[in-house]
Write a protein that holds these residues in place. Structure first.
Motif, PDB file in Angstrom:
ATOM      1  N   GLY A   1       2.517  -4.349  -4.829  1.00  0.00           N
ATOM      2  CA  GLY A   1       1.475  -3.335  -4.656  1.00  0.00           C
ATOM      3  C   GLY A   1       1.473  -2.310  -5.761  1.00  0.00           C
TER       4      GLY A   1
ATOM      5  N   ARG B   1     -10.163   3.899  -7.352  1.00  0.00           N
ATOM      6  CA  ARG B   1     -10.270   2.444  -7.223  1.00  0.00           C
ATOM      7  C   ARG B   1      -8.985   1.844  -6.638  1.00  0.00           C
ATOM      8  N   ALA B   2      -7.845   2.394  -7.025  1.00  0.00           N
ATOM      9  CA  ALA B   2      -6.570   1.889  -6.503  1.00  0.00           C
ATOM     10  C   ALA B   2      -6.438   2.167  -5.007  1.00  0.00           C
TER      11      ALA B   2
ATOM     12  N   ALA C   1      -8.352  -0.328  -3.041  1.00  0.00           N
ATOM     13  CA  ALA C   1      -7.593  -1.575  -2.910  1.00  0.00           C
ATOM     14  C   ALA C   1      -6.494  -1.434  -1.859  1.00  0.00           C
ATOM     15  N   ALA C   2      -5.869  -0.244  -1.781  1.00  0.00           N
ATOM     16  CA  ALA C   2      -4.842  -0.014  -0.756  1.00  0.00           C
ATOM     17  C   ALA C   2      -5.440  -0.108   0.648  1.00  0.00           C
TER      18      ALA C   2
ATOM     19  N   TYR D   1      -7.517   6.288  -9.866  1.00  0.00           N
ATOM     20  CA  TYR D   1      -6.829   6.457  -8.589  1.00  0.00           C
ATOM     21  C   TYR D   1      -7.745   6.094  -7.427  1.00  0.00           C
TER      22      TYR D   1
ATOM     23  N   ILE E   1      -4.839  -1.733 -11.577  1.00  0.00           N
ATOM     24  CA  ILE E   1      -6.228  -1.406 -11.244  1.00  0.00           C
ATOM     25  C   ILE E   1      -6.567   0.003 -11.708  1.00  0.00           C
ATOM     26  N   ALA E   2      -5.664   0.948 -11.440  1.00  0.00           N
ATOM     27  CA  ALA E   2      -5.917   2.341 -11.832  1.00  0.00           C
ATOM     28  C   ALA E   2      -6.012   2.482 -13.352  1.00  0.00           C
TER      29      ALA E   2
ATOM     30  N   LEU F   1      -1.809  -2.129  -7.962  1.00  0.00           N
ATOM     31  CA  LEU F   1      -2.641  -0.925  -7.854  1.00  0.00           C
ATOM     32  C   LEU F   1      -2.541  -0.055  -9.104  1.00  0.00           C
TER      33      LEU F   1
ATOM     34  N   ALA G   1       2.759   2.229  -3.421  1.00  0.00           N
ATOM     35  CA  ALA G   1       1.815   2.675  -4.441  1.00  0.00           C
ATOM     36  C   ALA G   1       1.249   4.045  -4.117  1.00  0.00           C
TER      37      ALA G   1
ATOM     38  N   ALA H   1       0.826  -1.212   0.000  1.00  0.00           N
ATOM     39  CA  ALA H   1       0.000   0.000   0.000  1.00  0.00           C
ATOM     40  C   ALA H   1       0.857   1.258   0.000  1.00  0.00           C
TER      41      ALA H   1
ATOM     42  N   SER I   1     -10.051   7.342  -1.533  1.00  0.00           N
ATOM     43  CA  SER I   1     -10.804   6.723  -2.632  1.00  0.00           C
ATOM     44  C   SER I   1     -11.987   7.580  -3.065  1.00  0.00           C
TER      45      SER I   1
END
Length: 465
Positions: free
Chosen positions: A409, A438-439, A442-443, A436, A416-417, A413, A282, A279, A348
């Protein structure tokens, strides 16, 4: 026995070297657009400026940590420092993308030897528990602050001196540290048997396995998970790591004694480090992109936007150092991961036209306050009970978990972004921000997982025992 002034000198040298190593993980982020334009890099080449360092670093950390045990922390420290400083000079002088990427890979190799040696120096210099805790608190604060300071310093140097100075800045610092280490770090912190006891088959298989694993993770940024560029190195990693386990089981002088991995505290702490590192690495990368691509900050402004996080990490690392003997590591880790999870959930909710003061600084500081509170207890838990001859191994395992977690990570991430951004129609501010958001969600899952894992650490009474 070293006097207090000599111990303080060793601590300052070790912390400064660790700061330099961690600084180079993040210092290039803000400078990437300038490097791309100057050296005519492709998007893939730009990614590899970051990834080559991570690949070299993560792949050789275990070997670097074991070298500190076998040849002595002083010799390993000096060797890693010379390699790192020389590669920094080569990076600043690079005239093509491949030369710069090669210099970054060599920087990573130097860092893989240097970083474990800094913690080994501290563990072998400070033997009294409370004294060691204070020293490790300072080391953890400097290490955590290095990530934030890299973004600030990278922005200032890029805008006012040029991108080459994000590498040149290491050269005078490396020379000063080399002179200081030769004068103040004695050879007494050392030999654990020499290179003839180095488990070369184990070193080759674990280094190859970790390198292949890191490469596979990095490849997910530009390929799908089912692409040969991802699963082939992943399969190689599995085979090499399985071979490593078999070799360690039979070796008379194993690189990583398997009994060490069965220690609950070490295993749980390293799993938490892995999740937190995923986390943390990222976060710096994604926020740097958000500041420059969405809010249109200059490199300096983007760098300065990270300052509150730098200060909060340092403050909370010192708070953790003062509290850990009263509470043990577990409550501090749970509290820290709760703060960081809340911060990532808040991040988020970023908006394309939001302001820094209203939408970023408070959740960002929650993330970094939690990280500062957790870093030192995690390091202390991961190295607790390590014998003198295992100090480099314990620190190498911790750094390996952090770096592999960071590579995983960042790749996960960032993927995902980018996928979320593509699904929202491309590179507009709204689409980028959606990625960002969404990432960061996830973090939040990753830091929550680190908090759950921390429940498996011993309580205060068990830690004291």
């Amino acid at each position: 026995m070293l006097g207090q002034s000599s111990k303080t000198a060793v601590l300052l040298i070790a912390c400064a070297a660790q700061f330099m190593v961690v600084l180079d993980v993040s210092i290039v982020n803000v400078a990437l657009p300038e490097m791309r334009d100057s050296l005519h890099l492709s998007a893939t080449g730009q990614q590899w400026i970051v990834n080559a360092y991570t690949l070299g670093f993560a792949g050789l950390l275990l070997l670097g940590g074991r070298l500190a045990d076998l040849v002595g922390a002083r010799r390993a420290f000096l060797s890693g420092l010379v390699l790192f400083t020389g590669a920094s000079l080569a990076g600043g002088l690079a005239t093509t993308g491949p030369l710069l990427i090669a210099a970054r890979a060599i920087q990573g190799l130097g860092g893989a030897v240097l970083a474990p040696a800094t913690l080994t120096l501290i563990m072998t210099t400070f033997t009294e528990p409370r004294e060691r805790t204070r020293a490790m608190g300072a080391w953890s604060a400097v290490m955590a602050a290095g990530g934030a300071a890299g973004a600030v310093l990278g922005g200032v140097l890029t805008q006012y001196a040029g991108w080459r100075w994000v590498f040149f800045v290491n050269v005078p610092l490396g020379i000063v540290l080399l002179v200081a280490a030769l004068a103040r770090v004695t050879a007494a912190q050392a030999p654990g048997g020499g290179l003839h006891r180095l488990d070369l088959p184990g070193a080759l298989t674990v280094t190859g396995g970790l390198t292949a694993l890191t490469y596979a993770i990095i490849a997910t940024e530009s390929h799908g998970w089912t692409a040969p560029a991802v699963w082939l190195p992943a399969a190689v990693a599995v085979l090499l790591l399985a071979a490593f386990a078999a070799i360690e089981h039979r070796s008379a002088h194993p690189l990583v004694p398997l009994a060490v991995l069965r220690r609950r505290t070490l295993a749980v702490a390293n799993a938490s480090v892995l999740s937190l590192g995923a986390a943390m690495f990222a976060m710096w990368f994604l926020l740097s992109l958000y500041f420059q691509l969405v809010l249109h900050y200059s490199p300096v402004t983007a760098g300065l936007a990270f300052l509150p996080g730098c200060f909060s990490i340092i403050i909370c690392a010192q708070v953790a150092t003062r509290l850990i003997h009263r509470t043990g590591p577990r409550p501090l880790l749970i509290a820290g991961m709760t703060l960081s999870t809340a911060g990532f959930l808040w991040l988020s909710l970023l908006r394309p036209h939001g302001g820094y003061a209203t939408g970023v600084v408070v959740p960002f500081m929650l993330c970094t306050l939690g990280m500062g509170l957790a870093m030192m207890p995690l390091t202390a838990a991961a190295t607790a009970g390590a014998r003198r001859e295992e100090a480099g191994l314990a620190s190498g395992l911790t750094n390996t978990s952090r770096q592999v977690g960071g590579a995983l990570g960042l790749a996960l991430l960032a993927t995902i972004a980018s996928h979320t951004t593509a699904a929202h129609g491309g590179a507009s501010a709204a689409a980028l921000t959606a990625g960002y958001d969404r990432a960061f969600l996830a973090a939040a899952v990753l830091t929550a997982l680190a908090g759950v894992l921390a429940l498996g650490l011993p309580g205060r009474q068990q830690t004291a025992a």
